[in-house]
Design an enzyme around this catalytic site. Structure first.
Site, PDB file in Angstrom:
ATOM      1  N   GLU A  58     -16.688 -11.826 -39.493  1.00 29.71           N
ATOM      2  CA  GLU A  58     -16.932 -12.475 -38.191  1.00 29.71           C
ATOM      3  C   GLU A  58     -18.124 -11.900 -37.441  1.00 29.71           C
ATOM      4  O   GLU A  58     -18.856 -12.631 -36.765  1.00 29.71           O
ATOM      5  CB  GLU A  58     -15.674 -12.386 -37.306  1.00 29.71           C
ATOM      6  CG  GLU A  58     -14.528 -13.295 -37.722  1.00 29.71           C
ATOM      7  CD  GLU A  58     -13.590 -12.648 -38.734  1.00 29.71           C
ATOM      8  OE1 GLU A  58     -13.981 -11.656 -39.385  1.00 29.71           O
ATOM      9  OE2 GLU A  58     -12.461 -13.147 -38.883  1.00 29.71           O
ATOM     10  N   GLY A  65     -10.555 -15.814 -40.860  1.00 32.75           N
ATOM     11  CA  GLY A  65      -9.216 -16.353 -40.655  1.00 32.75           C
ATOM     12  C   GLY A  65      -8.445 -16.502 -41.961  1.00 32.75           C
ATOM     13  O   GLY A  65      -7.213 -16.477 -41.965  1.00 32.75           O
ATOM     14  N   ALA A  87     -12.081 -19.532 -40.375  1.00 35.31           N
ATOM     15  CA  ALA A  87     -11.999 -20.607 -39.385  1.00 35.31           C
ATOM     16  C   ALA A  87     -13.125 -21.590 -39.667  1.00 35.31           C
ATOM     17  O   ALA A  87     -14.105 -21.245 -40.330  1.00 35.31           O
ATOM     18  CB  ALA A  87     -12.146 -20.022 -37.986  1.00 35.31           C
ATOM     19  N   GLU A 105      -6.946 -13.248 -42.488  1.00 29.51           N
ATOM     20  CA  GLU A 105      -5.927 -13.050 -41.442  1.00 29.51           C
ATOM     21  C   GLU A 105      -4.643 -13.811 -41.781  1.00 29.51           C
ATOM     22  O   GLU A 105      -3.544 -13.304 -41.589  1.00 29.51           O
ATOM     23  CB  GLU A 105      -6.494 -13.488 -40.076  1.00 29.51           C
ATOM     24  CG  GLU A 105      -7.575 -12.526 -39.598  1.00 29.51           C
ATOM     25  CD  GLU A 105      -8.314 -13.019 -38.368  1.00 29.51           C
ATOM     26  OE1 GLU A 105      -8.847 -14.149 -38.410  1.00 29.51           O
ATOM     27  OE2 GLU A 105      -8.363 -12.294 -37.373  1.00 29.51           O
TER      28      GLU A 105
HETATM   29  C1  3H9 Z   1     -13.280 -16.793 -38.463  1.00 31.58           C
HETATM   30  O1  3H9 Z   1     -12.649 -16.980 -39.447  1.00 31.58           O
HETATM   31  C2  3H9 Z   1     -12.666 -16.380 -37.170  1.00 31.58           C
HETATM   32  C3  3H9 Z   1     -11.246 -15.954 -37.350  1.00 31.58           C
HETATM   33  O2  3H9 Z   1     -11.082 -14.626 -36.981  1.00 31.58           O
HETATM   34  C4  3H9 Z   1     -10.281 -16.871 -36.674  1.00 31.58           C
HETATM   35  C5  3H9 Z   1     -10.376 -16.931 -35.188  1.00 31.58           C
HETATM   36  C6  3H9 Z   1      -9.366 -17.846 -34.536  1.00 31.58           C
HETATM   37  N1  3H9 Z   1     -16.685 -23.216 -41.617  1.00 31.58           N
HETATM   38  O3  3H9 Z   1     -22.437 -20.938 -47.957  1.00 31.58           O
HETATM   39  P1  3H9 Z   1     -22.316 -22.157 -48.786  1.00 31.58           P
HETATM   40  C7  3H9 Z   1     -19.914 -24.694 -45.285  1.00 31.58           C
HETATM   41  S1  3H9 Z   1     -14.959 -17.007 -38.449  1.00 31.58           S
HETATM   42  C8  3H9 Z   1     -17.354 -24.371 -41.750  1.00 31.58           C
HETATM   43  O4  3H9 Z   1     -23.528 -22.956 -49.049  1.00 31.58           O
HETATM   44  P2  3H9 Z   1     -21.478 -20.540 -51.012  1.00 31.58           P
HETATM   45  C9  3H9 Z   1     -21.393 -24.400 -45.287  1.00 31.58           C
HETATM   46  O5  3H9 Z   1     -21.972 -24.699 -44.051  1.00 31.58           O
HETATM   47  C10 3H9 Z   1     -15.352 -17.526 -40.093  1.00 31.58           C
HETATM   48  N2  3H9 Z   1     -18.203 -24.608 -42.771  1.00 31.58           N
HETATM   49  O6  3H9 Z   1     -21.561 -21.879 -50.166  1.00 31.58           O
HETATM   50  C11 3H9 Z   1     -21.866 -25.309 -46.411  1.00 31.58           C
HETATM   51  O7  3H9 Z   1     -21.970 -26.603 -45.886  1.00 31.58           O
HETATM   52  P3  3H9 Z   1     -23.127 -27.591 -46.411  1.00 31.58           P
HETATM   53  C12 3H9 Z   1     -15.294 -16.416 -41.047  1.00 31.58           C
HETATM   54  C13 3H9 Z   1     -18.360 -23.647 -43.670  1.00 31.58           C
HETATM   55  O8  3H9 Z   1     -20.617 -20.879 -52.164  1.00 31.58           O
HETATM   56  C14 3H9 Z   1     -20.703 -25.300 -47.399  1.00 31.58           C
HETATM   57  O9  3H9 Z   1     -19.574 -24.868 -46.643  1.00 31.58           O
HETATM   58  N3  3H9 Z   1     -15.760 -16.856 -42.329  1.00 31.58           N
HETATM   59  C15 3H9 Z   1     -17.705 -22.418 -43.578  1.00 31.58           C
HETATM   60  O10 3H9 Z   1     -22.820 -19.976 -51.211  1.00 31.58           O
HETATM   61  C16 3H9 Z   1     -20.906 -24.356 -48.557  1.00 31.58           C
HETATM   62  O11 3H9 Z   1     -21.239 -23.073 -48.050  1.00 31.58           O
HETATM   63  C17 3H9 Z   1     -17.058 -16.796 -42.669  1.00 31.58           C
HETATM   64  O12 3H9 Z   1     -17.880 -16.323 -41.916  1.00 31.58           O
HETATM   65  C18 3H9 Z   1     -16.814 -22.230 -42.507  1.00 31.58           C
HETATM   66  N4  3H9 Z   1     -16.108 -21.086 -42.364  1.00 31.58           N
HETATM   67  O13 3H9 Z   1     -20.707 -19.506 -50.068  1.00 31.58           O
HETATM   68  C19 3H9 Z   1     -17.411 -17.335 -44.014  1.00 31.58           C
HETATM   69  N5  3H9 Z   1     -18.079 -21.641 -44.608  1.00 31.58           N
HETATM   70  O14 3H9 Z   1     -22.900 -27.738 -47.879  1.00 31.58           O
HETATM   71  C20 3H9 Z   1     -18.709 -18.072 -43.959  1.00 31.58           C
HETATM   72  C21 3H9 Z   1     -18.935 -22.377 -45.338  1.00 31.58           C
HETATM   73  O15 3H9 Z   1     -22.908 -28.822 -45.597  1.00 31.58           O
HETATM   74  N6  3H9 Z   1     -19.033 -18.675 -45.222  1.00 31.58           N
HETATM   75  N7  3H9 Z   1     -19.108 -23.589 -44.781  1.00 31.58           N
HETATM   76  O16 3H9 Z   1     -24.417 -26.885 -46.085  1.00 31.58           O
HETATM   77  C22 3H9 Z   1     -19.545 -17.982 -46.247  1.00 31.58           C
HETATM   78  O17 3H9 Z   1     -19.719 -16.774 -46.187  1.00 31.58           O
HETATM   79  C23 3H9 Z   1     -19.954 -18.762 -47.459  1.00 31.58           C
HETATM   80  O18 3H9 Z   1     -20.076 -20.101 -47.078  1.00 31.58           O
HETATM   81  C24 3H9 Z   1     -18.952 -18.672 -48.641  1.00 31.58           C
HETATM   82  C25 3H9 Z   1     -19.382 -19.705 -49.723  1.00 31.58           C
HETATM   83  C26 3H9 Z   1     -18.995 -17.277 -49.234  1.00 31.58           C
HETATM   84  C27 3H9 Z   1     -17.557 -19.004 -48.196  1.00 31.58           C
END
Ligand code: 3H9
Length: 710
Positions: A129, A106, A63, A109
């Site tokens: 999450e 998500g 999400a 999911e």
């Molecule tokens: C969810 O899904 C709930 C569900 O159950 C649905 C419910 C209805 N959203 O980390 P990075 C941004 S909860 C918005 O530096 P990497 C991040 O802020 C979600 N922004 O890169 C950054 O922005 P900036 C579950 C996001 O390659 C840029 O992307 N998912 C999101 O080292 C690059 O990120 C997670 O918890 C997001 N979801 O790592 C995943 N994700 O450049 C969370 C990233 O402006 N994310 N951004 O600073 C991660 O674990 C890592 O970002 C990922 C990439 C592994 C994906």
């Protein structure tokens, strides 16, 4: 379709591509785009199957986390993904999710609602999450146990760690790993499925992996135990377990309703707001206003570390772990041997625990070259000095480095308190000198305070920030004040902990209150672990800077004089047995009474609330001063420092965020009372006063919603 979701065709197979950089999050427009694509696929008689891929470097990473704040603030109504997922699952034509990069939250999911999942060998899937203080909210807790079995689903949903493609295949989360071109492989997979002419399988209708009641009861009990131990104080892991438990007891629809209820409770709770603040904070700290992204960086191909003690050895391990060859210099063979033996022991322990193989350990050891001279330093791109904490010695080392290192080398000091500018003055190139304050144990702790001297070049700062990332640390840039950010704040925190003891709280009461608050350990136990002599030495070095009229703790120096340095001498604030288990020591209790009486301190009953207020608000007041003086760029930088370097509970968001949640007016009013009761050390920070009076928060300060001159 929209810009965010494209539909194309490869013959009779439709390809849905999500294009929402950087991580293809399910931002508004993406679910709608996927829904429209699926509808189109259902309707179009020429299409036999559909494949969903992520454009760019990843599948859907979850999400859009930014949206959660909009929902909890009431700015936007939160929508459910469940109708979309049901529509996907009900599509009469086979739909295949083709995963590369990360299918998280998500993203997974959505993928689980597809009839089949294929993945690149490097792909990862997970339900992280809980790390954001929430639980899967789009049936992840209901579909994952149906695919992977209850035990694996509980592990993934409650603890948030992702699994790689191979493990996902073994657990039935994906159906196939595709080597080579993922999309071509997924399309071929789709054609094979079409050829079989079977009813597309629906995960929600499966139950064979949900397990029997008795086994499940054990799985849930064990998970709850583990969550209480390893996720102490956190609500989301327990909620995630409850949601998966619902999958094993209720129908799919009822389970989804239970999950939605728990998801909502978590989303609107304080912990998720705090953890989301931390998620973005860890990325925000990398942004330094006067250092643009394009700033040239010094490539670190070879490193050197001076000092093979606890810190130096740990720092050398960081380089080796990142694949960077490193020279490790000591002044005697004996100390060098001892340092290398410790490194070897640490690595061997990791091998024994299965963290990595013997081969990895051998490779890392081979990257560390022991040295007794400066030979080889001439082509090092960075030298990290980690000698004993004393200005004269450090200056000698830097004067030597100035002679032997190439002009563009970064000269970093691992000082925890000393003035970087003074250290730099021992060289002819202060622009190359910077502080790299690692935290003990340096190979484990994630924080790296990067200390900017007045002459430090932008290139050296940008390179240091990039290096932190490469070493898998969180680098936070701080200014050059005494103790920098973390230790400068620690001083009043430790001071209050000791004052509380002198005023009547027992050491174990102070520690227990802060442990219960969520700190990794109480301040006095932490002092014993770090060694009370360390602070003692620093206090002696800075004695000339102390205000002689201010109140000073009276017990700790006496403990040091008695040789009670903490765990390493078997006694400090506590007494320690062979296994380093702490027990309260009546001798210390007596000493405290005696010294408090001599100092004329009135002793009284002190409750847990006062312990928290005195210690936490001491942190906050100093943090506010640091912010105002510009030694930290933002309040969130302070939070990230405390969470990653000082065992502050992430689910409270860090000390400044915590103060915001208490309310700055309340914090300020209490500080005013402490000021009246305890004197000048509690002088309220002007920034705190300003924010409190204006009804603002530290977050407002970070967002530029207030200026100090306002
Ligand atoms: C969810 O899904 C709930 C569900 O159950 C649905 C419910 C209805 N959203 O980390 P990075 C941004 S909860 C918005 O530096 P990497 C991040 O802020 C979600 N922004 O890169 C950054 O922005 P900036 C579950 C996001 O390659 C840029 O992307 N998912 C999101 O080292 C690059 O990120 C997670 O918890 C997001 N979801 O790592 C995943 N994700 O450049 C969370 C990233 O402006 N994310 N951004 O600073 C991660 O674990 C890592 O970002 C990922 C990439 C592994 C994906």
């Amino acid at each position: 379709m929209s810009e965010l979701v494209l539909l194309s065709k490869d013959g009779d197979v439709a390809i849905i591509t999500v294009n929402n950089p950087p991580v293809n999050a399910l931002s508004p427009g993406v679910p709608e785009g996927i829904a429209a694509a699926v509808e189109e696929i259902s309707k179009d008689a020429r299409i036999k199957a559909g494949v969903l891929v992520g454009g760019g470097s990843t599948f859907i990473a979850g999400a859009d986390i930014k949206e959660f704040g909009r929902v909890t603030s009431g700015e936007r109504k939160g929508g459910s993904l469940l109708p979309l997922l049901a529509a996907i699952e009900d599509c009469p034509k086979p739909l295949i999710a083709a995963i590369h990069g990360t299918a998280f939250g998500g993203g997974l999911e959505v993928a689980m609602a597809f009839h089949y999942r294929v993945a690149a060998p490097t792909a990862q899937v997970g339900q992280p999450e809980v790390k954001l203080g929430i639980i899967p909210g789009a049936a992840g807790t209901q579909r994952l146990p149906r695919l992977a079995g209850t035990a694996k689903a509980v592990e993934m949903c409650a603890f948030g760690e992702p699994v790689r493609a191979k493990e996902a295949l073994d657990h039935g989360i994906i159906d196939s790993i595709i080597e080579g071109d993922l999309l071509a492989g997924a399309v071929a997979f789709a054609r094979e499925v079409v050829a079989k002419n079977e009813q597309p399988p629906r995960t929600r209708e499966r139950s064979e992996k949900l397990g029997d009641e008795q086994t499940n009861a054990q799985v849930f009990a064990a998970a709850r135990e583990q969550a209480k131990k390893t996720r102490r104080g956190q609500t989301a892991p327990l909620a995630a377990i409850e949601a998966v438990e619902a999958a094993t007891r209720l129908s799919f629809e009822e389970g989804c309703r239970k999950e939605a209820e728990l998801f909502r409770d978590c989303l609107f709770g304080d912990q998720s707001k705090a953890l989301i603040h931390v998620f973005f904070g860890e990325r925000e700290v990398a942004r330094i206003p006067d250092i643009p992204k394009e700033t040239p960086r010094i490539e670190i191909k070879k490193a050197a570390v001076i000092g093979a003690g606890t810190m130096g050895g740990g720092i050398a391990m960081n380089y080796a772990n990142a694949g960077i060859p490193v020279l490790l210099k000591e002044s005697s063979q004996e100390m060098l041997d001892r340092g290398l033996a410790t490194i070897k022991k640490n690595y061997a322990n990791s091998v024994k625990k299965g963290r990595f193989s013997q081969e990895v350990m051998d490779r890392r050891m081979a990257l560390i070259t022991p040295a007794l001279t400066y030979d080889g330093f001439e082509d090092a791109d960075i030298v990290t000095e980690a000698v004993f904490e004393g200005m004269e010695l450090k200056k000698e080392v830097f004067a030597e480095l100035d002679k032997v290192c190439k002009p563009e080398a970064i000269l970093a000091s691992n000082t925890s308190t000393l003035n970087i500018d003074e250290i730099a003055s021992a060289t002819s190139r202060p622009q190359q000198v910077i502080g790299h304050h690692f935290f003990s144990p340096a190979n484990v702790m994630r924080l790296l305070e990067i200390v900017r001297g007045k002459a430090t070049s932008k290139e050296v700062i940008a390179s240091s920030m990039a290096l932190a990332k490469k070493l898998k640390k969180v680098g936070v840039l701080v200014g050059n004040c005494r103790g920098f950010v973390g230790n400068r704040m620690l001083a009043p925190y430790m001071r209050e902990a000791q004052f509380l003891v002198e005023e009547g709280a027992r050491p174990e009461e102070v520690d227990a209150a802060l442990y219960k608050f969520g700190m990794a350990m109480g301040p006095l136990a932490m002092g014993d672990l770090a060694g009370l002599d360390v602070g003692w030495r620093i206090r002696k070095e800075y004695k000339h800077l102390e205000d002689p009229n201010a109140r000073h703790p009276v017990v700790v120096d006496r403990l040091c004089e008695m040789g009670r340095y903490g765990q390493k001498t078997g006694a400090g604030w506590y007494r320690y047995d062979e296994s380093r288990k702490a027990t309260p020591d009546p001798e210390v209790e007596e000493l405290i009474r005696q010294l408090a009486a001599e100092a004329g301190i009135q002793r009284r009953e002190i409750g847990g609330d006062e312990i928290i207020e005195r210690t936490m608000y001491a942190l906050v007041n100093e943090g506010a001063r640091i912010l105002e003086e510009g030694y930290a760029l933002r309040a969130v930088d302070i939070d990230i420092i405390y969470i990653n370097g000082y065992g502050y509970p992430a689910w409270r968001g860090g000390p400044m965020w915590y103060a915001d949640t208490v309310g700055l007016k309340k914090v300020f009013d209490r500080i005013v009372e402490f000021h009246a009761q305890h004197g000048e050390l509690w002088q309220p920070a002007p920034l705190l006063k300003l924010l409190a009076e204006q009804g603002k928060t530290f977050a407002d300060f970070d967002n530029g919603n207030i200026s100090i001159t306002a």
